[in-house]
Write a protein that holds these residues in place. Structure first.
Motif, PDB file in Angstrom:
ATOM      1  N   SER A 109     -21.037   0.213  -8.932  1.00 10.62           N
ATOM      2  CA  SER A 109     -20.186  -0.244  -7.840  1.00 10.62           C
ATOM      3  C   SER A 109     -20.530   0.495  -6.564  1.00 10.62           C
ATOM      4  CB  SER A 109     -18.705   0.011  -8.183  1.00 10.62           C
ATOM      5  OG  SER A 109     -18.362  -0.640  -9.374  1.00 10.62           O
ATOM      6  N   TYR A 140      -5.841   3.749  -4.635  1.00 10.47           N
ATOM      7  CA  TYR A 140      -6.915   3.303  -5.509  1.00 10.47           C
ATOM      8  C   TYR A 140      -7.422   4.475  -6.357  1.00 10.47           C
ATOM      9  CZ  TYR A 140      -6.700  -0.649  -2.400  1.00 10.47           C
ATOM     10  OH  TYR A 140      -6.241  -1.713  -1.675  1.00 10.47           O
ATOM     11  N   ARG A 173     -14.296  -2.188  -3.461  1.00  8.37           N
ATOM     12  CA  ARG A 173     -14.261  -3.555  -3.983  1.00  8.37           C
ATOM     13  C   ARG A 173     -13.199  -4.375  -3.263  1.00  8.37           C
ATOM     14  NH1 ARG A 173     -15.231  -1.123  -9.061  1.00  8.37           N
ATOM     15  NH2 ARG A 173     -12.997  -1.035  -9.507  1.00  8.37           N
ATOM     16  N   THR A 174     -12.042  -3.767  -3.020  1.00  3.83           N
ATOM     17  CA  THR A 174     -10.985  -4.478  -2.301  1.00  3.83           C
ATOM     18  C   THR A 174     -11.443  -4.848  -0.898  1.00  3.83           C
ATOM     19  OG1 THR A 174      -9.247  -3.336  -3.547  1.00  3.83           O
ATOM     20  CG2 THR A 174      -8.626  -4.291  -1.426  1.00  3.83           C
ATOM     21  N   GLU A 211      -5.556  -6.292  -7.201  1.00  6.04           N
ATOM     22  CA  GLU A 211      -6.421  -6.331  -8.374  1.00  6.04           C
ATOM     23  C   GLU A 211      -6.873  -4.941  -8.807  1.00  6.04           C
ATOM     24  OE1 GLU A 211     -10.476  -8.595  -9.940  1.00  6.04           O
ATOM     25  OE2 GLU A 211      -9.518  -9.177  -8.054  1.00  6.04           O
ATOM     26  N   ASP A 212      -7.190  -4.068  -7.836  1.00  3.91           N
ATOM     27  CA  ASP A 212      -7.692  -2.734  -8.171  1.00  3.91           C
ATOM     28  C   ASP A 212      -6.778  -1.605  -7.712  1.00  3.91           C
ATOM     29  OD1 ASP A 212     -10.196  -3.088  -9.551  1.00  3.91           O
ATOM     30  OD2 ASP A 212     -10.987  -3.922  -7.694  1.00  3.91           O
ATOM     31  N   SER A 264     -13.163   1.377  -6.342  1.00  5.53           N
ATOM     32  CA  SER A 264     -12.116   0.360  -6.383  1.00  5.53           C
ATOM     33  C   SER A 264     -11.631   0.008  -4.981  1.00  5.53           C
ATOM     34  CB  SER A 264     -10.945   0.837  -7.253  1.00  5.53           C
ATOM     35  OG  SER A 264     -10.430   2.069  -6.795  1.00  5.53           O
TER      36      SER A 264
END
Length: 231
Positions: free
Chosen positions: A215, A113, A121-122, A93-94, A118
Motif C-alpha cells: 500500500s 486511521y 487509501r481513503t 471503510e478504513d 489506511s
C-alpha cells in the motif's frame, strides 16, 4: 501507528452544496460520530423557513426532519442521496470519523486511521471518486515502541507546513516564511523536516528499508521528497 488526519472537501462536490451556496453564513456540525449513513446535524445561521427551503431544493437531500431547536441552532436528521452515502462509505471503510463540520461551503472532518496506508487509501479513493480533497492537518500520532518517534517540534513543524501549503504545488509558503512563522532559522526548519521524514519513513519501511505492505506509505500531503523541501 495510529494517525489522525483532518480532511477538507468542498460541499459543492459532496453534500449540501446548493444549501451552502444559497446560505453562505450557514454553519453545520455533526451531532455524533458517524455510525450509519444518516447522522444528525446541527445547523446555525438561517431561520428555519430559509433553511428548510434550501433543503427542499438541494439535490443531495432526499428527506429531512427537524428534531429540536434552541435559541441559536436546530438539529435535523437528514437522508442523503446514494452518491453522498457512497462517499461516507469510502471514508468509513478504513477509519473512524471523530467529528464533522462545515462552514463557508467546506466540509472538515477528523478521521482516525490505524496506519498511514489506511489514511492514504481513503485519500486516494476520494480523489478517484472525483472529490477535491485537501489534507489540512495531522495530529495525535501514536508511534510504535521502536524508538521512531516524532518530537513535539517536528510534529509542530510538519503541521504548520501543511496548514500553510508548504507541500502544495506551487508552494503556499516558502522555507524562509515557514521559518519566520515558527521563529526558528531556515536551517532548523530543514533539519526538523529531514528528521521527521526519516522517522516516518523508518516507521513505514522498517530498519531494513523494506515495505511491510504494497500500500501507499503515507498521506500524499507529506510525501514530498526531502530534497524538494530545500527549494
Amino acid at each position: 501507528m495510529t494517525l489522525v488526519v483532518e480532511f477538507r472537501v468542498p460541499a459543492h462536490e459532496t453534500a449540501l452544496g446548493a444549501t451552502f451556496e444559497r446560505i453562505p453564513e450557514l454553519r453545520c456540525e455533526m451531532e455524533q460520530a458517524i455510525t450509519d449513513p444518516i447522522p444528525g446535524f446541527w445547523f446555525q445561521g438561517p431561520t428555519r423557513t430559509a433553511l428548510e427551503a434550501t433543503f427542499d431544493s438541494d439535490p443531495t437531500v432526499e428527506a429531512y426532519s427537524r428534531v429540536v431547536s434552541d435559541e441559536h441552532r436546530s438539529l435535523y436528521d437528514l437522508e442523503f442521496t446514494d452518491d453522498v452515502c457512497e462517499l461516507v462509505s469510502i471514508v468509513l471503510e478504513d477509519g473512524v470519523v471523530l467529528d464533522l463540520s462545515a462552514v463557508r461551503g467546506t466540509w472538515s472532518f477528523h478521521g482516525r486511521y490505524p496506519s498511514h496506508e489506511s489514511a492514504s487509501r481513503t485519500y486516494d479513493r476520494l480523489v478517484e471518486y472525483g472529490t477535491a480533497v485537501d489534507v489540512a492537518k495531522l495530529r495525535g500520532i501514536e508511534h510504535s515502541n521502536d524508538g521512531h518517534t516524532l518530537t513535539e517540534e517536528q510534529q509542530k513543524t510538519l503541521q504548520t507546513a501543511i496548514e500553510h501549503g508548504f507541500f502544495e504545488i506551487p508552494r503556499g509558503i516558502t522555507m524562509e516564511e515557514l521559518a519566520a512563522r515558527l521563529d526558528i532559522s531556515h536551517q532548523a526548519v530543514s533539519e526538523r523536516l529531514r528528521r521527521a521524514y526519516k522517522a516516518m519513513a523508518t516507521d513505514q519501511l522498517g530498519q531494513n528499508g523494506k515495505r511491510d505492505t504494497d500500500s501507499a506509505t503515507s498521506v500524499r500531503a507529506v510525501t514530498t521528497e526531502v530534497e524538494a523541501s530545500d527549494c
